[in-house]
Design a protein around this motif. Structure first.
Motif, PDB file in Angstrom:
ATOM      1  N   ARG A 222      -4.698  -3.529 -13.204  1.00 15.95           N
ATOM      2  CA  ARG A 222      -3.672  -4.605 -12.863  1.00 15.95           C
ATOM      3  C   ARG A 222      -2.315  -4.137 -12.243  1.00 15.95           C
ATOM      4  NH1 ARG A 222      -4.854  -9.720 -14.660  1.00 15.95           N
ATOM      5  NH2 ARG A 222      -6.778  -9.565 -15.989  1.00 15.95           N
ATOM      6  N   VAL A 223      -1.675  -4.840 -11.257  1.00 15.46           N
ATOM      7  CA  VAL A 223      -0.646  -4.178 -10.348  1.00 15.46           C
ATOM      8  C   VAL A 223       0.472  -4.041 -11.588  1.00 15.46           C
ATOM      9  CG1 VAL A 223       1.237  -4.836  -8.875  1.00 15.46           C
ATOM     10  CG2 VAL A 223      -1.156  -5.328  -8.381  1.00 15.46           C
ATOM     11  N   LEU A 224       0.901  -2.962 -11.653  1.00 17.28           N
ATOM     12  CA  LEU A 224       2.041  -2.406 -12.619  1.00 17.28           C
ATOM     13  C   LEU A 224       3.300  -2.720 -11.946  1.00 17.28           C
ATOM     14  CD1 LEU A 224       2.944  -0.728 -15.058  1.00 17.28           C
ATOM     15  CD2 LEU A 224       2.998   1.119 -13.470  1.00 17.28           C
ATOM     16  N   GLN A 225       3.841  -2.586 -10.708  1.00 18.14           N
ATOM     17  CA  GLN A 225       4.968  -2.801 -10.117  1.00 18.14           C
ATOM     18  C   GLN A 225       4.878  -3.077  -8.731  1.00 18.14           C
ATOM     19  OE1 GLN A 225       7.833   0.566 -10.157  1.00 18.14           O
ATOM     20  NE2 GLN A 225       9.416  -1.042  -9.034  1.00 18.14           N
ATOM     21  N   LEU A 226       5.373  -4.137  -8.092  1.00 18.80           N
ATOM     22  CA  LEU A 226       5.408  -4.346  -6.554  1.00 18.80           C
ATOM     23  C   LEU A 226       6.822  -3.968  -5.798  1.00 18.80           C
ATOM     24  CD1 LEU A 226       4.091  -8.099  -6.028  1.00 18.80           C
ATOM     25  CD2 LEU A 226       3.023  -5.963  -4.961  1.00 18.80           C
ATOM     26  N   LYS A 227       6.929  -3.497  -5.088  1.00 14.17           N
ATOM     27  CA  LYS A 227       8.059  -3.048  -4.332  1.00 14.17           C
ATOM     28  C   LYS A 227       8.274  -2.987  -2.714  1.00 14.17           C
ATOM     29  CE  LYS A 227       9.163   1.101  -6.022  1.00 14.17           C
ATOM     30  NZ  LYS A 227       9.180   2.376  -6.147  1.00 14.17           N
ATOM     31  N   LYS A 228       8.997  -3.896  -2.266  1.00 12.40           N
ATOM     32  CA  LYS A 228       9.443  -4.295  -0.846  1.00 12.40           C
ATOM     33  C   LYS A 228      10.086  -2.697  -0.348  1.00 12.40           C
ATOM     34  CE  LYS A 228       9.476  -8.044   1.200  1.00 12.40           C
ATOM     35  NZ  LYS A 228       9.752  -9.544   1.505  1.00 12.40           N
TER      36      LYS A 228
ATOM     37  N   LEU B 212      -9.615  -3.636  -4.132  1.00 15.84           N
ATOM     38  CA  LEU B 212      -9.739  -5.131  -3.911  1.00 15.84           C
ATOM     39  C   LEU B 212      -8.609  -5.806  -4.857  1.00 15.84           C
ATOM     40  CD1 LEU B 212     -13.639  -5.447  -4.086  1.00 15.84           C
ATOM     41  CD2 LEU B 212     -12.274  -5.229  -2.132  1.00 15.84           C
ATOM     42  N   ILE B 213      -7.849  -6.680  -3.936  1.00  8.31           N
ATOM     43  CA  ILE B 213      -7.113  -7.284  -4.434  1.00  8.31           C
ATOM     44  C   ILE B 213      -6.898  -8.805  -4.108  1.00  8.31           C
ATOM     45  CG2 ILE B 213      -5.136  -6.433  -3.278  1.00  8.31           C
ATOM     46  CD1 ILE B 213      -3.325  -6.621  -5.544  1.00  8.31           C
ATOM     47  N   ARG B 214      -6.884  -9.890  -4.654  1.00  5.57           N
ATOM     48  CA  ARG B 214      -6.933 -11.259  -4.312  1.00  5.57           C
ATOM     49  C   ARG B 214      -8.089 -11.369  -3.179  1.00  5.57           C
ATOM     50  NH1 ARG B 214      -2.757 -14.910  -5.440  1.00  5.57           N
ATOM     51  NH2 ARG B 214      -2.033 -14.325  -7.365  1.00  5.57           N
ATOM     52  N   ARG B 215      -9.495 -10.522  -3.548  1.00  5.69           N
ATOM     53  CA  ARG B 215     -10.552 -10.593  -2.850  1.00  5.69           C
ATOM     54  C   ARG B 215     -10.439 -10.046  -1.471  1.00  5.69           C
ATOM     55  NH1 ARG B 215     -13.805 -15.752  -5.093  1.00  5.69           N
ATOM     56  NH2 ARG B 215     -13.117 -15.421  -7.093  1.00  5.69           N
TER      57      ARG B 215
ATOM     58  N   ASP C  20      -0.283  -6.876   3.940  1.00  9.81           N
ATOM     59  CA  ASP C  20      -1.373  -7.960   4.689  1.00  9.81           C
ATOM     60  C   ASP C  20      -1.966  -8.803   3.809  1.00  9.81           C
ATOM     61  OD1 ASP C  20      -0.346  -6.850   6.963  1.00  9.81           O
ATOM     62  OD2 ASP C  20      -1.958  -5.066   7.036  1.00  9.81           O
ATOM     63  N   VAL C  21      -1.714  -8.486   2.362  1.00 15.81           N
ATOM     64  CA  VAL C  21      -2.412  -9.627   1.606  1.00 15.81           C
ATOM     65  C   VAL C  21      -1.488 -10.360   0.970  1.00 15.81           C
ATOM     66  CG1 VAL C  21      -3.860  -9.468  -0.626  1.00 15.81           C
ATOM     67  CG2 VAL C  21      -3.985  -7.525   0.995  1.00 15.81           C
ATOM     68  N   SER C  22      -1.665 -11.884   1.168  1.00 18.56           N
ATOM     69  CA  SER C  22      -0.691 -12.865   0.879  1.00 18.56           C
ATOM     70  C   SER C  22      -0.620 -13.044  -0.721  1.00 18.56           C
ATOM     71  CB  SER C  22      -0.595 -14.030   1.852  1.00 18.56           C
ATOM     72  OG  SER C  22      -2.105 -14.475   1.535  1.00 18.56           O
ATOM     73  N   GLY C  23       0.287 -13.335  -1.138  1.00 19.94           N
ATOM     74  CA  GLY C  23       0.310 -13.914  -2.718  1.00 19.94           C
ATOM     75  C   GLY C  23       0.330 -13.079  -3.687  1.00 19.94           C
ATOM     76  N   VAL C  24       0.436 -11.532  -3.338  1.00 19.63           N
ATOM     77  CA  VAL C  24       0.107 -10.727  -4.547  1.00 19.63           C
ATOM     78  C   VAL C  24       1.364 -10.855  -5.423  1.00 19.63           C
ATOM     79  CG1 VAL C  24       0.051  -8.187  -5.022  1.00 19.63           C
ATOM     80  CG2 VAL C  24      -1.010  -9.031  -3.050  1.00 19.63           C
ATOM     81  N   THR C  25       1.186 -10.739  -6.786  1.00 24.46           N
ATOM     82  CA  THR C  25       2.279 -10.570  -7.687  1.00 24.46           C
ATOM     83  C   THR C  25       1.915  -9.544  -8.653  1.00 24.46           C
ATOM     84  OG1 THR C  25       0.871 -12.402  -9.153  1.00 24.46           O
ATOM     85  CG2 THR C  25       2.488 -13.145  -7.551  1.00 24.46           C
ATOM     86  N   GLN C  26       2.776  -9.032  -9.291  1.00 22.31           N
ATOM     87  CA  GLN C  26       2.727  -8.176 -10.379  1.00 22.31           C
ATOM     88  C   GLN C  26       1.831  -8.756 -11.536  1.00 22.31           C
ATOM     89  OE1 GLN C  26       6.618  -7.269 -12.245  1.00 22.31           O
ATOM     90  NE2 GLN C  26       5.730  -5.716 -13.874  1.00 22.31           N
ATOM     91  N   GLY C  27       0.824  -7.843 -12.028  1.00 21.24           N
ATOM     92  CA  GLY C  27      -0.293  -8.250 -13.141  1.00 21.24           C
ATOM     93  C   GLY C  27      -1.446  -8.602 -12.331  1.00 21.24           C
TER      94      GLY C  27
END
Ligand SMILES: Cc1ncc(COP(=O)(O)O)c(C=O)c1O
Length: 385
Positions: A253-259, A302-305, A325-332
């Motif tokens: 699972r995504v641990l951290q998201l960073k812009k 693979l994330i959000r298919r 380029d993958v829309s809607g990704v969230t932490q977890g």
């Protein structure tokens, strides 16, 4: 199914329904009297030996193949009662435990045979063994040309019973080419020689997955598939001959998201610098889990298919992917490293290409820090493996 690990979410799930399907594909390719020795060495190619062996015993596998004494003991301790062949050799000091745990040794050289006979006599037991013949693999086993010198040794045995004769193909991924035929013929010659000397071992085996699928003349009385049970094809062409189902999904699972702004360096050594403002996801998996460092700046997840590229060097415990380029990704969010997410799939072969290796190594490198959980995709219990 439920998430298996309460702690770090990097886990492998092992689908026993897919395993069963693949076992059935083996059965359908062999004659009715031919037995299966399911190869579950190296923790069942990383899939969790005990859970896999129990499921295969349930599906009807007559016996199991392990590499080492320790692997055999683990299966016995876990309640596997079927014959277990220790394929990769035994050491003289292990013979006591071998007898105690009713494991069948593969005998590769004369001294071990003599010692084993002595040990079995001392204990007053009769022990089966399989003779390993080197027909061209150049690894372990008595050289096919030297079979005559073994006949006198075999003649002296009282406590040991020659239950099996086997060999292994050098071209494990394919049955094409003359070398495989030469090995097959050498094996047949050894078998004939033994038979003409009055030995007729009931279990004759040579076929690994590729030969199960494409070389019926190598099936004899038992086959020894490994890879295909786990849903990987020995070579891409074989996908037209058999339909296998991937058994293992490695996910996290995504641990951290960073812009981060354009020009940001990601991970050790500045091997990746963002060319635009980017959204970077950090995943809790690294080379200490068996996630090959060669996937750095090369592999995908693979994330959000959707597919997202690995950026920067894979670290010991963490990996970064570019999810701009993958829309809607969230932490977890769930991330699949190997296996399917919806219609999207990363097969072991594809990952092996990125890592410049073979699917066998992809499976077997997944480390002990990654829990394996066995479940049945057609319903049923989930267990930790
Ligand atoms: C002696 C032996 N037999 C059978 C197998 C199974 O081969 P495969 O996984 O190609 O089916 C192996 C795998 O390495 C092996 O070493």
């Amino acid at each position: 199914m439920t998430l298996l690990a309460k702690g770090r979410p990097t886990v492998c799930t092992v689908d026993l329904a897919a395993l069963r399907w693949n076992f059935q594909q083996v059965r359908e390719r062999i004659g009715p009297g031919v037995k299966v020795l399911a190869v579950v060495k190296a923790n069942a190619y990383g899939h969790g030996a005990l859970g896999v062996a129990k499921a295969l015993a349930d599906a009807g596998s007559e016996s199991f193949g392990v590499a080492t004494l320790e692997e055999g003991i683990e299966l016995r301790a876990g309640g596997i009662e079927a014959p277990i062949l220790v394929l990769a050799g035994v050491y003289l000091e292990q013979l006591g435990e071998l007898v105690e745990c009713r494991l069948t040794p593969a005998i590769c050289e004369a001294e071990t045979l003599k010692q084993l006979e002595r040990e079995a006599r001392r204990r007053g037991v009769t022990l089966n063994f399989h003779l390993k013949v080197d027909t061209g693999m150049g690894r372990i086993g008595l050289r096919a040309e030297e079979v005559d010198s073994w006949l006198s040794e075999l003649g002296r045995l009282q406590a040991l019973r020659l239950e099996g004769l086997f060999s292994h193909f050098s071209r494990a991924e394919s049955v094409e080419g003359s070398y495989t035929q030469e090995q097959l013929q050498a094996f047949q010659r050894v078998l004939q020689r033994l038979r003409s000397a009055g030995y007729d071992p009931p279990l004759i085996h040579l076929a690994n997955s590729a030969a199960v699928i494409a070389l019926p003349s190598a099936h004899f009385t038992m086959v020894r598939p490994g890879l295909m049970l786990y849903g990987a094809y020995p070579s891409p062409e074989m996908a037209s001959q058999v339909t296998l189902r991937p058994v293992l999904t490695w996910k996290t699972r995504v641990l951290q998201l960073k812009k981060v702004p354009k020009g940001s360096s990601i991970s050790y050594g500045q091997t990746f610098v963002t060319q635009r403002e980017s959204l970077i996801a950090t995943l809790p998996v690294g080379y200490a889990d068996g996630y090959h460092r060669l996937l750095s700046n090369r592999g995908e997840v693979l994330i959000r298919r959707r597919r997202a590229p690995i950026v920067g060097r894979i670290c010991m415990d963490l990996t970064m992917v570019d999810v701009t380029d993958v829309s809607g990704v969230t932490q977890g969010d769930e991330v699949v490293l190997l296996g399917a997410q919806g219609e999207a799939t990363i097969a072991a072969d594809e990952m092996a290409g990125w890592a410049e290796t073979i699917s066998y190594e992809i499976f077997t490198s997944i480390g002990p820090r990654v829990p394996r959980g066995h479940y049945h995709s057609e319903g049923g219990e989930t267990t930790r493996g």
